[in-house]
Design a protein around this motif. Sequence first.
Motif, short mmCIF file in Angstrom:
data_model
loop_
_atom_site.label_atom_id
_atom_site.label_comp_id
_atom_site.label_asym_id
_atom_site.label_seq_id
_atom_site.Cartn_x
_atom_site.Cartn_y
_atom_site.Cartn_z
N PRO A 132 -10.36 4.58 -8.53
CA PRO A 132 -9.43 5.10 -7.52
C PRO A 132 -8.02 4.55 -7.68
O PRO A 132 -7.81 3.40 -8.08
CB PRO A 132 -10.04 4.56 -6.22
CG PRO A 132 -10.64 3.25 -6.63
CD PRO A 132 -11.17 3.45 -8.03
N ASP A 133 -7.04 5.38 -7.35
CA ASP A 133 -5.68 4.90 -7.14
C ASP A 133 -5.63 4.19 -5.79
O ASP A 133 -6.40 4.51 -4.89
CB ASP A 133 -4.68 6.06 -7.11
CG ASP A 133 -4.52 6.75 -8.45
OD1 ASP A 133 -4.72 6.09 -9.48
OD2 ASP A 133 -4.18 7.94 -8.46
N PHE A 134 -4.71 3.25 -5.67
CA PHE A 134 -4.39 2.65 -4.37
C PHE A 134 -2.87 2.66 -4.32
O PHE A 134 -2.21 1.74 -4.76
CB PHE A 134 -4.96 1.24 -4.28
CG PHE A 134 -5.20 0.75 -2.87
CD1 PHE A 134 -4.87 1.53 -1.77
CD2 PHE A 134 -5.77 -0.48 -2.64
CE1 PHE A 134 -5.11 1.09 -0.48
CE2 PHE A 134 -6.01 -0.94 -1.36
CZ PHE A 134 -5.68 -0.16 -0.27
N LYS A 135 -2.31 3.74 -3.77
CA LYS A 135 -0.90 4.07 -3.99
C LYS A 135 0.08 3.36 -3.08
O LYS A 135 1.13 2.89 -3.55
CB LYS A 135 -0.71 5.59 -3.85
CG LYS A 135 -1.37 6.40 -4.95
CD LYS A 135 -1.14 7.90 -4.73
CE LYS A 135 -1.72 8.73 -5.84
NZ LYS A 135 -1.02 8.52 -7.14
N TYR A 136 -0.20 3.34 -1.78
CA TYR A 136 0.81 2.89 -0.82
C TYR A 136 0.23 1.96 0.23
O TYR A 136 -0.90 2.13 0.67
CB TYR A 136 1.41 4.09 -0.07
CG TYR A 136 1.90 5.22 -0.93
CD1 TYR A 136 3.12 5.16 -1.60
CD2 TYR A 136 1.15 6.40 -1.05
CE1 TYR A 136 3.58 6.22 -2.37
CE2 TYR A 136 1.59 7.46 -1.81
CZ TYR A 136 2.81 7.37 -2.47
OH TYR A 136 3.24 8.42 -3.24
N PHE A 137 1.06 1.03 0.67
CA PHE A 137 0.78 0.25 1.87
C PHE A 137 1.52 0.85 3.05
O PHE A 137 0.96 1.04 4.12
CB PHE A 137 1.21 -1.21 1.65
CG PHE A 137 0.88 -2.11 2.81
CD1 PHE A 137 -0.34 -2.77 2.87
CD2 PHE A 137 1.79 -2.30 3.85
CE1 PHE A 137 -0.65 -3.59 3.95
CE2 PHE A 137 1.49 -3.12 4.93
CZ PHE A 137 0.26 -3.77 4.97
N ASP A 138 2.77 1.18 2.84
CA ASP A 138 3.65 1.71 3.89
C ASP A 138 3.36 3.20 4.12
O ASP A 138 3.44 4.00 3.20
CB ASP A 138 5.10 1.51 3.48
CG ASP A 138 6.09 1.83 4.59
OD1 ASP A 138 6.02 2.94 5.16
OD2 ASP A 138 6.95 0.98 4.88
N ASP A 139 3.06 3.55 5.36
CA ASP A 139 2.72 4.94 5.68
C ASP A 139 3.91 5.87 5.51
O ASP A 139 3.75 7.04 5.16
CB ASP A 139 2.17 5.04 7.10
CG ASP A 139 1.32 6.28 7.31
OD1 ASP A 139 0.45 6.56 6.45
OD2 ASP A 139 1.53 6.99 8.31
N ASP A 140 5.12 5.36 5.74
CA ASP A 140 6.31 6.20 5.57
C ASP A 140 6.44 6.64 4.11
O ASP A 140 6.83 7.78 3.83
CB ASP A 140 7.56 5.44 6.01
CG ASP A 140 7.63 5.25 7.51
OD1 ASP A 140 6.98 6.03 8.24
OD2 ASP A 140 8.33 4.33 7.97
N LEU A 141 6.14 5.74 3.18
CA LEU A 141 6.21 6.09 1.76
C LEU A 141 5.14 7.11 1.41
O LEU A 141 5.38 8.05 0.66
CB LEU A 141 6.03 4.84 0.89
CG LEU A 141 7.12 3.77 0.99
CD1 LEU A 141 6.78 2.60 0.07
CD2 LEU A 141 8.49 4.33 0.64
N ALA A 142 3.95 6.92 1.96
CA ALA A 142 2.84 7.84 1.68
C ALA A 142 3.16 9.25 2.15
O ALA A 142 2.85 10.24 1.47
CB ALA A 142 1.56 7.34 2.35
N ILE A 143 3.79 9.35 3.29
CA ILE A 143 4.16 10.67 3.83
C ILE A 143 5.32 11.27 3.03
O ILE A 143 5.29 12.45 2.67
CB ILE A 143 4.53 10.55 5.32
CG1 ILE A 143 3.29 10.16 6.14
CG2 ILE A 143 5.11 11.86 5.84
CD1 ILE A 143 3.58 9.78 7.57
N LYS A 144 6.31 10.46 2.74
CA LYS A 144 7.51 10.93 2.05
C LYS A 144 7.21 11.43 0.64
O LYS A 144 7.68 12.49 0.23
CB LYS A 144 8.54 9.80 1.98
CG LYS A 144 9.85 10.20 1.30
CD LYS A 144 10.84 9.04 1.32
CE LYS A 144 12.18 9.45 0.72
NZ LYS A 144 13.16 8.33 0.75
N TYR A 145 6.42 10.66 -0.10
CA TYR A 145 6.21 10.97 -1.51
C TYR A 145 4.93 11.75 -1.81
O TYR A 145 4.82 12.37 -2.87
CB TYR A 145 6.20 9.68 -2.34
CG TYR A 145 7.51 8.93 -2.33
CD1 TYR A 145 8.73 9.59 -2.46
CD2 TYR A 145 7.53 7.54 -2.20
CE1 TYR A 145 9.92 8.90 -2.45
CE2 TYR A 145 8.73 6.83 -2.21
CZ TYR A 145 9.92 7.51 -2.33
OH TYR A 145 11.11 6.82 -2.33
N SER A 146 3.94 11.72 -0.89
CA SER A 146 2.66 12.37 -1.18
C SER A 146 2.10 13.22 -0.05
O SER A 146 0.99 13.75 -0.18
CB SER A 146 1.62 11.31 -1.57
OG SER A 146 1.99 10.62 -2.74
#
Length: 277
Positions: A132-146
């Motif tokens: 598995p990928d483990f991409k982001y800790f910050d939810d803002d980044l997860a929403i913005k980029y993915s």
Amino acid sequence: MGVCGAPADFKVAHAMIHHWEEPCISGDKGSGAIFFSGCNLKCVYCQNFQISQQGQGKIIDSSKLLTLCSKLKAQGALNINLITPTPYTDLLIKILPEIKKQTGLPIIWNSNAYEKIETLKQLDGLVDVYLPDFKYFDDDLAIKYSQAPNYFKIALSAIKEMVRQTGKVKLDKNGFIKKGVIIRHLILPGQIEDTKKILAAIKDNFEYDVYLSLMAQYYPAYLAEQYPEINRKLTLEEYNEVKDYFESLKFSGGYFQELESADKNYTPKFDIHSIEK
């Protein structure tokens, strides 16, 4: 179609002997990689955007997928590496026992970890290795980029289930993986602090149960030019800072990519003819 863009049947974009995965996966003979079309994330920097976002691929049935797996074994593959399989889980559950029977090879579930626990539980006993990928800790980044709200919480729970199913990493006498979880994390330029938080979370939650693969292969792809802060490769300073932090955590097993890996030449050239042959 839903967010992932997958049809009711399998849609596959490429099948190949992959020599650029982690050493314990590719080994000396290569991994039997099958790239599925579609994805439940919308990463703006996706290096496989032709198949994840634009839908390149060919619709095939279960019989054809079995044939592809058998051909990969005949070519010397060390495992069957299912890449972005999540949208096809319901179909794969039915065919994985036959794939394992026909090939006798470890099955790798190569996903983004944005997966439901109840879905993963259906794979218990059918998958040997989770990647598995483990991409982001910050939810803002997860929403913005993915476009992936609550990514950290969902991915952490998913990876815990993966570890529960497989246990600690097990290698054979040649150093090739047979069982376990390898967590991947792609370092994004300008987001070094988020990477550190992900590494700390892996250390706190998994310690000696998993291998960690820290990836420096990022280069601007797909829509990255619309986001100036990630429209570049990692700097040497960023790379060294993350590497120093990674080494300070003293993970029991894993990999750290060289900065030279950020090269388009390492991204597979998707070829529909690899399925039709």
